[in-house]
Design a protein around this motif. Sequence first.
Motif, PDB file in Angstrom:
ATOM      1  N   LYS A   1      48.428 -33.239  82.853  1.00 52.64           N
ATOM      2  CA  LYS A   1      48.423 -34.526  83.569  1.00 52.64           C
ATOM      3  C   LYS A   1      49.572 -35.455  83.178  1.00 52.64           C
ATOM      4  O   LYS A   1      49.772 -36.477  83.818  1.00 52.64           O
ATOM      5  N   THR A   2      50.289 -35.090  82.112  1.00 54.06           N
ATOM      6  CA  THR A   2      51.362 -35.981  81.684  1.00 54.06           C
ATOM      7  C   THR A   2      52.607 -35.758  82.547  1.00 54.06           C
ATOM      8  O   THR A   2      52.890 -34.644  82.981  1.00 54.06           O
ATOM      9  N   THR A   3      53.319 -36.846  82.798  1.00 48.00           N
ATOM     10  CA  THR A   3      54.521 -36.742  83.635  1.00 48.00           C
ATOM     11  C   THR A   3      55.791 -36.865  82.788  1.00 48.00           C
ATOM     12  O   THR A   3      56.887 -36.682  83.298  1.00 48.00           O
ATOM     13  N   LYS A   4      55.611 -37.181  81.508  1.00 49.26           N
ATOM     14  CA  LYS A   4      56.767 -37.328  80.621  1.00 49.26           C
ATOM     15  C   LYS A   4      57.003 -36.025  79.847  1.00 49.26           C
ATOM     16  O   LYS A   4      56.084 -35.208  79.735  1.00 49.26           O
ATOM     17  N   PRO A   5      58.195 -35.874  79.253  1.00 56.20           N
ATOM     18  CA  PRO A   5      58.370 -34.771  78.306  1.00 56.20           C
ATOM     19  C   PRO A   5      57.395 -34.960  77.131  1.00 56.20           C
ATOM     20  O   PRO A   5      56.947 -36.082  76.869  1.00 56.20           O
ATOM     21  N   VAL A   6      57.081 -33.867  76.461  1.00 56.48           N
ATOM     22  CA  VAL A   6      56.073 -33.923  75.395  1.00 56.48           C
ATOM     23  C   VAL A   6      56.657 -33.417  74.083  1.00 56.48           C
ATOM     24  O   VAL A   6      57.334 -32.373  74.053  1.00 56.48           O
ATOM     25  N   PHE A   7      56.405 -34.161  73.024  1.00 54.29           N
ATOM     26  CA  PHE A   7      56.746 -33.723  71.675  1.00 54.29           C
ATOM     27  C   PHE A   7      55.434 -33.330  71.006  1.00 54.29           C
ATOM     28  O   PHE A   7      54.574 -34.174  70.761  1.00 54.29           O
ATOM     29  N   LEU A   8      55.269 -32.032  70.751  1.00 51.34           N
ATOM     30  CA  LEU A   8      54.032 -31.537  70.138  1.00 51.34           C
ATOM     31  C   LEU A   8      54.321 -31.025  68.735  1.00 51.34           C
ATOM     32  O   LEU A   8      55.253 -30.245  68.525  1.00 51.34           O
ATOM     33  N   GLU A   9      53.534 -31.492  67.780  1.00 56.15           N
ATOM     34  CA  GLU A   9      53.640 -30.968  66.415  1.00 56.15           C
ATOM     35  C   GLU A   9      52.300 -30.348  66.030  1.00 56.15           C
ATOM     36  O   GLU A   9      51.254 -30.974  66.202  1.00 56.15           O
ATOM     37  N   VAL A  10      52.341 -29.121  65.544  1.00 53.40           N
ATOM     38  CA  VAL A  10      51.129 -28.491  64.999  1.00 53.40           C
ATOM     39  C   VAL A  10      51.278 -28.532  63.477  1.00 53.40           C
ATOM     40  O   VAL A  10      52.250 -27.998  62.935  1.00 53.40           O
ATOM     41  N   PHE A  11      50.347 -29.175  62.833  1.00 52.82           N
ATOM     42  CA  PHE A  11      50.486 -29.409  61.397  1.00 52.82           C
ATOM     43  C   PHE A  11      49.221 -28.989  60.643  1.00 52.82           C
ATOM     44  O   PHE A  11      48.179 -28.705  61.233  1.00 52.82           O
ATOM     45  N   ALA A  12      49.364 -28.956  59.323  1.00 49.93           N
ATOM     46  CA  ALA A  12      48.193 -28.761  58.462  1.00 49.93           C
ATOM     47  C   ALA A  12      48.197 -29.907  57.454  1.00 49.93           C
ATOM     48  O   ALA A  12      49.262 -30.266  56.927  1.00 49.93           O
ATOM     49  N   THR A  13      47.043 -30.467  57.195  1.00 47.72           N
ATOM     50  CA  THR A  13      46.992 -31.654  56.333  1.00 47.72           C
ATOM     51  C   THR A  13      47.415 -31.329  54.896  1.00 47.72           C
ATOM     52  O   THR A  13      47.912 -32.197  54.187  1.00 47.72           O
ATOM     53  N   TRP A  14      47.191 -30.066  54.456  1.00 41.31           N
ATOM     54  CA  TRP A  14      47.513 -29.674  53.080  1.00 41.31           C
ATOM     55  C   TRP A  14      48.975 -29.280  52.921  1.00 41.31           C
ATOM     56  O   TRP A  14      49.453 -29.058  51.810  1.00 41.31           O
ATOM     57  N   CYS A  15      49.708 -29.146  54.024  1.00 37.45           N
ATOM     58  CA  CYS A  15      51.067 -28.587  54.011  1.00 37.45           C
ATOM     59  C   CYS A  15      52.092 -29.652  53.597  1.00 37.45           C
ATOM     60  O   CYS A  15      52.276 -30.650  54.291  1.00 37.45           O
ATOM     61  N   PRO A  16      52.788 -29.435  52.470  1.00 35.06           N
ATOM     62  CA  PRO A  16      53.749 -30.443  51.998  1.00 35.06           C
ATOM     63  C   PRO A  16      54.918 -30.649  52.959  1.00 35.06           C
ATOM     64  O   PRO A  16      55.454 -31.750  53.071  1.00 35.06           O
TER      65      PRO A  16
ATOM     66  N   ILE B   1      58.905 -28.888  72.054  1.00 32.96           N
ATOM     67  CA  ILE B   1      59.304 -29.964  72.960  1.00 32.96           C
ATOM     68  C   ILE B   1      59.244 -29.403  74.379  1.00 32.96           C
ATOM     69  O   ILE B   1      59.836 -28.359  74.670  1.00 32.96           O
ATOM     70  N   ILE B   2      58.450 -30.064  75.189  1.00 37.72           N
ATOM     71  CA  ILE B   2      58.150 -29.563  76.537  1.00 37.72           C
ATOM     72  C   ILE B   2      58.758 -30.514  77.561  1.00 37.72           C
ATOM     73  O   ILE B   2      58.557 -31.739  77.475  1.00 37.72           O
ATOM     74  N   GLY B   3      59.494 -29.971  78.499  1.00 39.08           N
ATOM     75  CA  GLY B   3      60.172 -30.796  79.499  1.00 39.08           C
ATOM     76  C   GLY B   3      59.246 -31.264  80.609  1.00 39.08           C
ATOM     77  O   GLY B   3      58.084 -30.862  80.666  1.00 39.08           O
ATOM     78  N   ARG B   4      59.796 -32.092  81.498  1.00 43.09           N
ATOM     79  CA  ARG B   4      58.990 -32.570  82.637  1.00 43.09           C
ATOM     80  C   ARG B   4      58.571 -31.417  83.548  1.00 43.09           C
ATOM     81  O   ARG B   4      57.586 -31.506  84.259  1.00 43.09           O
ATOM     82  N   ASP B   5      59.357 -30.333  83.513  1.00 43.56           N
ATOM     83  CA  ASP B   5      59.030 -29.157  84.339  1.00 43.56           C
ATOM     84  C   ASP B   5      57.940 -28.307  83.695  1.00 43.56           C
ATOM     85  O   ASP B   5      57.612 -27.240  84.207  1.00 43.56           O
ATOM     86  N   LYS B   6      57.409 -28.796  82.570  1.00 43.44           N
ATOM     87  CA  LYS B   6      56.320 -28.115  81.833  1.00 43.44           C
ATOM     88  C   LYS B   6      56.776 -26.819  81.158  1.00 43.44           C
ATOM     89  O   LYS B   6      55.954 -25.982  80.787  1.00 43.44           O
ATOM     90  N   LYS B   7      58.087 -26.656  81.027  1.00 49.97           N
ATOM     91  CA  LYS B   7      58.587 -25.475  80.317  1.00 49.97           C
ATOM     92  C   LYS B   7      58.918 -25.850  78.878  1.00 49.97           C
ATOM     93  O   LYS B   7      59.344 -26.977  78.608  1.00 49.97           O
TER      94      LYS B   7
END
Lengths: 190, 145
Positions: free
Chosen positions: A68-83, A161-167
């Motif tokens: 549903k988002t129309t902007k580019p997306v910055f996604l981070e997958v993290f772990a809370t214990w990871c330095p 990082i996902i573009g507006r084209d969802k790629k």
Amino acid sequence: MNRRRLAIVTVLAIAVIAIAAIVYYFAGPQRRRVQTASESPIVGKAQVGQLAPEFVVSTTGGLFDLSKTTKPVFLEVFATWCPHCQREVAVVNRLYTGFRARVDFVAVSGSETAMDGTSTSSTADVLEWRRRFHVEYPVAYDPLLNVANLYLQGGFPTVAIIGRDKKVAYLNSGELPYQELSAAIEKVLR
Amino acid sequence: MEAAVFLVRVLLGALLLVAGALKVGHAAELAAALASYRLLPAAIVGPLALALPYVEILLGLYLIAGLFTRAIAIVSSVAFVCYAGAIGSAVVRHIAANCGCFGPNDSAVADWPHVAFDLALALASLFVAYGAPGALAVDRKLRSA
């Protein structure tokens, strides 16, 4: 079928649903343990140049639905214990300050292990991580590791990082420098 | 009275059936929504997200059929009170929890109208339990058999 038999069938149906759910959760195919930042066994199906796998998470900033988002997306997958993830917060905070108006930021937990390295991660664990490391961008706890299973690239943190084209325009893991991420964001904004 | 109980029973059943069906296959999204309430430990959130849709479908089908109507209506009432309590607690704690009521396409945020709606559904369930089984119920045929 008499009333007693129907009652037995009902109780059995509920028991089967409960047992199946518990077994699937604790031993199902998507339940893969992630213990160390450098030896994470998960490599998601996300690939640069391909359509980004859809996901929906409930973040500290509200519901985030990639479709549903129309902007580019910055996604981070993290772990809370990871330095590495803890140090990367400063970089992502800086990116968030500079790009938040033009890019949607979302960080999603990708490990079932909590910050202490032994107990199970939870919403409270993710919120404590956010508080302790002064995370400014929206974060989400993902109990079934759905996003990690789709995006993780063998280590924490993984950034997509996902573009507006969802790629997927950018996909990498580790402590990533500000300049590299900033350039990748600028690229999808052009 | 019989007709009113039947009507409420079928409406409640249909609502549960639709709510459950919309969640099937979206366990990850439901788990995220449940976790956003910050009420349940991780070891419960996951299995609950996997089981809840099927339990709702089961409750819905039983209500529509009018089978074990009183017991199922009481269980539904308890479920709706739990939903209302969870949503109310999120509102009170100023948590922007995702309602998660009707699957991943339901982007509604937990708020007071949702609490009121769930409490109304709990009352409707109690009404069904009080007047059970109502017209056109399998329970009637089982009794007369």
